[in-house]
Design an enzyme around this catalytic site. Sequence first.
Site, PDB file in Angstrom:
ATOM      1  CE1 TYR A 143      -3.938   2.209   0.609  1.00  0.00           C
ATOM      2  CE2 TYR A 143      -2.606   3.204   2.324  1.00  0.00           C
ATOM      3  CZ  TYR A 143      -3.728   3.228   1.516  1.00  0.00           C
ATOM      4  OH  TYR A 143      -4.625   4.272   1.619  1.00  0.00           O
ATOM      5  CE  LYS A 147      -3.533   4.877  -2.072  1.00  0.00           C
ATOM      6  NZ  LYS A 147      -4.618   5.502  -2.829  1.00  0.00           N
ATOM      7  CD  GLN A 207      -1.483   1.848  18.628  1.00  0.00           C
ATOM      8  OE1 GLN A 207      -1.137   1.828  19.807  1.00  0.00           O
ATOM      9  NE2 GLN A 207      -2.148   0.832  18.085  1.00  0.00           N
ATOM     10  CD  GLN A 273       5.246  10.752  16.781  1.00  0.00           C
ATOM     11  OE1 GLN A 273       4.785  11.247  17.808  1.00  0.00           O
ATOM     12  NE2 GLN A 273       6.437  11.077  16.313  1.00  0.00           N
TER      13      GLN A 273
HETATM   14  P1  NAD Z   1     -12.688   1.950   0.234  1.00  0.00           P
HETATM   15  O1  NAD Z   1     -12.005   0.627   0.324  1.00  0.00           O
HETATM   16  O2  NAD Z   1     -14.041   2.083   0.842  1.00  0.00           O
HETATM   17  O3  NAD Z   1     -12.795   2.436  -1.276  1.00  0.00           O
HETATM   18  C1  NAD Z   1     -11.946   2.010  -2.298  1.00  0.00           C
HETATM   19  C2  NAD Z   1     -12.802   1.704  -3.514  1.00  0.00           C
HETATM   20  O4  NAD Z   1     -11.947   1.334  -4.614  1.00  0.00           O
HETATM   21  C3  NAD Z   1     -13.744   0.523  -3.295  1.00  0.00           C
HETATM   22  O5  NAD Z   1     -15.029   0.841  -3.774  1.00  0.00           O
HETATM   23  C4  NAD Z   1     -13.110  -0.606  -4.096  1.00  0.00           C
HETATM   24  O6  NAD Z   1     -14.046  -1.563  -4.536  1.00  0.00           O
HETATM   25  C5  NAD Z   1     -12.472   0.173  -5.230  1.00  0.00           C
HETATM   26  N1  NAD Z   1     -11.349  -0.516  -5.875  1.00  0.00           N
HETATM   27  C6  NAD Z   1     -10.280  -1.123  -5.280  1.00  0.00           C
HETATM   28  N2  NAD Z   1      -9.446  -1.607  -6.216  1.00  0.00           N
HETATM   29  C7  NAD Z   1      -9.966  -1.287  -7.427  1.00  0.00           C
HETATM   30  C8  NAD Z   1      -9.562  -1.512  -8.752  1.00  0.00           C
HETATM   31  N3  NAD Z   1      -8.429  -2.180  -9.043  1.00  0.00           N
HETATM   32  N4  NAD Z   1     -10.345  -1.054  -9.770  1.00  0.00           N
HETATM   33  C9  NAD Z   1     -11.501  -0.400  -9.498  1.00  0.00           C
HETATM   34  N5  NAD Z   1     -11.944  -0.163  -8.251  1.00  0.00           N
HETATM   35  C10 NAD Z   1     -11.185  -0.600  -7.217  1.00  0.00           C
HETATM   36  O7  NAD Z   1     -11.675   3.008   0.878  1.00  0.00           O
HETATM   37  P2  NAD Z   1     -11.810   4.581   1.119  1.00  0.00           P
HETATM   38  O8  NAD Z   1     -11.533   4.819   2.545  1.00  0.00           O
HETATM   39  O9  NAD Z   1     -13.050   5.099   0.524  1.00  0.00           O
HETATM   40  O10 NAD Z   1     -10.543   5.119   0.315  1.00  0.00           O
HETATM   41  C11 NAD Z   1     -10.665   5.753  -0.937  1.00  0.00           C
HETATM   42  C12 NAD Z   1      -9.288   6.239  -1.395  1.00  0.00           C
HETATM   43  O11 NAD Z   1      -8.758   7.169  -0.454  1.00  0.00           O
HETATM   44  C13 NAD Z   1      -8.254   5.116  -1.510  1.00  0.00           C
HETATM   45  O12 NAD Z   1      -7.435   5.366  -2.639  1.00  0.00           O
HETATM   46  C14 NAD Z   1      -7.448   5.254  -0.249  1.00  0.00           C
HETATM   47  O13 NAD Z   1      -6.132   4.773  -0.417  1.00  0.00           O
HETATM   48  C15 NAD Z   1      -7.486   6.759  -0.024  1.00  0.00           C
HETATM   49  N6  NAD Z   1      -7.280   7.059   1.393  1.00  0.00           N
HETATM   50  C16 NAD Z   1      -8.262   6.830   2.312  1.00  0.00           C
HETATM   51  C17 NAD Z   1      -8.016   7.101   3.651  1.00  0.00           C
HETATM   52  C18 NAD Z   1      -9.066   6.875   4.704  1.00  0.00           C
HETATM   53  O14 NAD Z   1      -8.751   7.006   5.882  1.00  0.00           O
HETATM   54  N7  NAD Z   1     -10.308   6.582   4.392  1.00  0.00           N
HETATM   55  C19 NAD Z   1      -6.757   7.588   4.054  1.00  0.00           C
HETATM   56  C20 NAD Z   1      -5.784   7.780   3.079  1.00  0.00           C
HETATM   57  C21 NAD Z   1      -6.053   7.538   1.754  1.00  0.00           C
HETATM   58  N1  UDP Z   2      -6.222  -0.708  15.584  1.00  0.00           N
HETATM   59  C1  UDP Z   2      -6.616  -1.237  16.813  1.00  0.00           C
HETATM   60  N2  UDP Z   2      -7.685  -2.087  16.817  1.00  0.00           N
HETATM   61  C2  UDP Z   2      -8.396  -2.419  15.700  1.00  0.00           C
HETATM   62  C3  UDP Z   2      -7.988  -1.846  14.456  1.00  0.00           C
HETATM   63  C4  UDP Z   2      -6.888  -0.994  14.453  1.00  0.00           C
HETATM   64  O1  UDP Z   2      -6.013  -0.961  17.842  1.00  0.00           O
HETATM   65  O2  UDP Z   2      -9.360  -3.191  15.812  1.00  0.00           O
HETATM   66  C5  UDP Z   2      -5.081   0.233  15.576  1.00  0.00           C
HETATM   67  C6  UDP Z   2      -4.009  -0.069  14.534  1.00  0.00           C
HETATM   68  O3  UDP Z   2      -3.046  -0.971  15.064  1.00  0.00           O
HETATM   69  C7  UDP Z   2      -3.429   1.315  14.285  1.00  0.00           C
HETATM   70  C8  UDP Z   2      -4.628   2.252  14.450  1.00  0.00           C
HETATM   71  O4  UDP Z   2      -5.583   1.512  15.211  1.00  0.00           O
HETATM   72  O5  UDP Z   2      -2.462   1.635  15.240  1.00  0.00           O
HETATM   73  C9  UDP Z   2      -5.260   2.685  13.138  1.00  0.00           C
HETATM   74  O6  UDP Z   2      -5.506   1.521  12.374  1.00  0.00           O
HETATM   75  P1  UDP Z   2      -6.273   1.545  10.986  1.00  0.00           P
HETATM   76  O7  UDP Z   2      -6.217   0.160  10.440  1.00  0.00           O
HETATM   77  O8  UDP Z   2      -7.593   2.183  11.154  1.00  0.00           O
HETATM   78  O9  UDP Z   2      -5.426   2.551  10.059  1.00  0.00           O
HETATM   79  P2  UDP Z   2      -3.854   2.822   9.805  1.00  0.00           P
HETATM   80  O10 UDP Z   2      -3.027   1.924  10.681  1.00  0.00           O
HETATM   81  O11 UDP Z   2      -3.667   2.513   8.365  1.00  0.00           O
HETATM   82  O12 UDP Z   2      -3.688   4.230  10.165  1.00  0.00           O
END
Ligand code: NAD
Ligand code: UDP
Length: 308
Positions: A143, A147, A207, A273
Amino acid sequence: MRILVTGGAGFLGSHLCDRLIEQGHDVICLDNYFTGSKKNVEHLTGNPRFELVRHDITLPILLEVDRIYNLACPASPVHYQYNPVKTIKTSLLGSVNMLGLAKRVKARILQASTSEVYGDPTVHPQTEEYWGNVNPIGIRSCYDEGKRVAETLFMDYHRQNKVDIRIVRIFNTYGPRMHPNDGRVVSNFIVQALQNKDITVYGDGSQTRSFCFASDLVEAILRAMEQTDSIGPINIGNPGEFTILELAEKVLKLTGSKSKIVREPLPSDDPKQRKPDISKAKKILGWEPKVNLEEGLSQTIEYFKKLT
Ligand code: NAD
Ligand code: UDP
């Protein structure tokens, strides 16, 4: 405008489609339904300005559009680690395909990048100038590095082919329409609390994360797309910083749940963090988040209550 939203049936994509339809645009929502669902956009399907396309962005597609929001990519560690090779292909091949499309039809394209490009940061809070501290060979790398390479591709298509790009780095965002089995911390804790099951805190819970509510996030990415002062990257997130234990306690309080907090092992490479420096977003987008954690959690809890 005619606007393509890849990953449009996902959590954030579906909220973005709502806003774009409200603004009067024609929206093409493209998704392979890996983590998204038609249910997230079913209220839009009767609208003549809304189209749903089942497609995987690792394969090319030709569509006549003015804007592309590239959100397709699983975002929860549980889902992106399920098929890590597919995850990196989605960021790599998906970006190549979407940038190629943008180049061909002269569309402006925005990449949904992530705070994960900073890895386990040694700079706090994280500014856009920080290059990050990312493990290239760990379980989160599919991931994080995907990205990162997507950002590189966006910048190179911009420098080499003059593609009109925008990059936003999204920090942890939550809200209604997260999948109940999404695996991310906010949805896990709320679902566990509502079912009076144990709240699973990974590690000692010290964290930190900064949690942004979906409506704030969508407003910021709409502004990032339409401004012309910066191609980015621009951090988007809520600078309020909480330990995971504090989050668990807030969810328990707001749900009135009888759940107990239990400890589970900390997954490897889990960042210690995270907190965005949003000075750039404030200056360039005239934006800052409006919804605080209690308010956002309450709205999200109401959503999950209706599901269960
Ligand atoms: P999500 O998993 O709900 O949405 C992702 C969507 O992309 C889903 O509908 C999935 O079916 C679709 N998808 C995955 N692979 C695909 C492919 N190869 N072709 C077509 N569709 C595909 O997640 P989200 O939280 O809505 O995230 C949306 C975007 O924002 C992602 O790119 C994610 O990396 C980015 N993002 C989200 C967060 C967050 O906290 N929600 C943080 C950082 C970045
Ligand atoms: N986490 C947790 N319990 C859960 C899911 C996540 O303690 O059931 C913790 C995880 O280890 C991380 C933080 O919550 O430290 C955020 O996790 P998440 O998967 O939401 O996102 P990311 O790690 O990608 O920020």
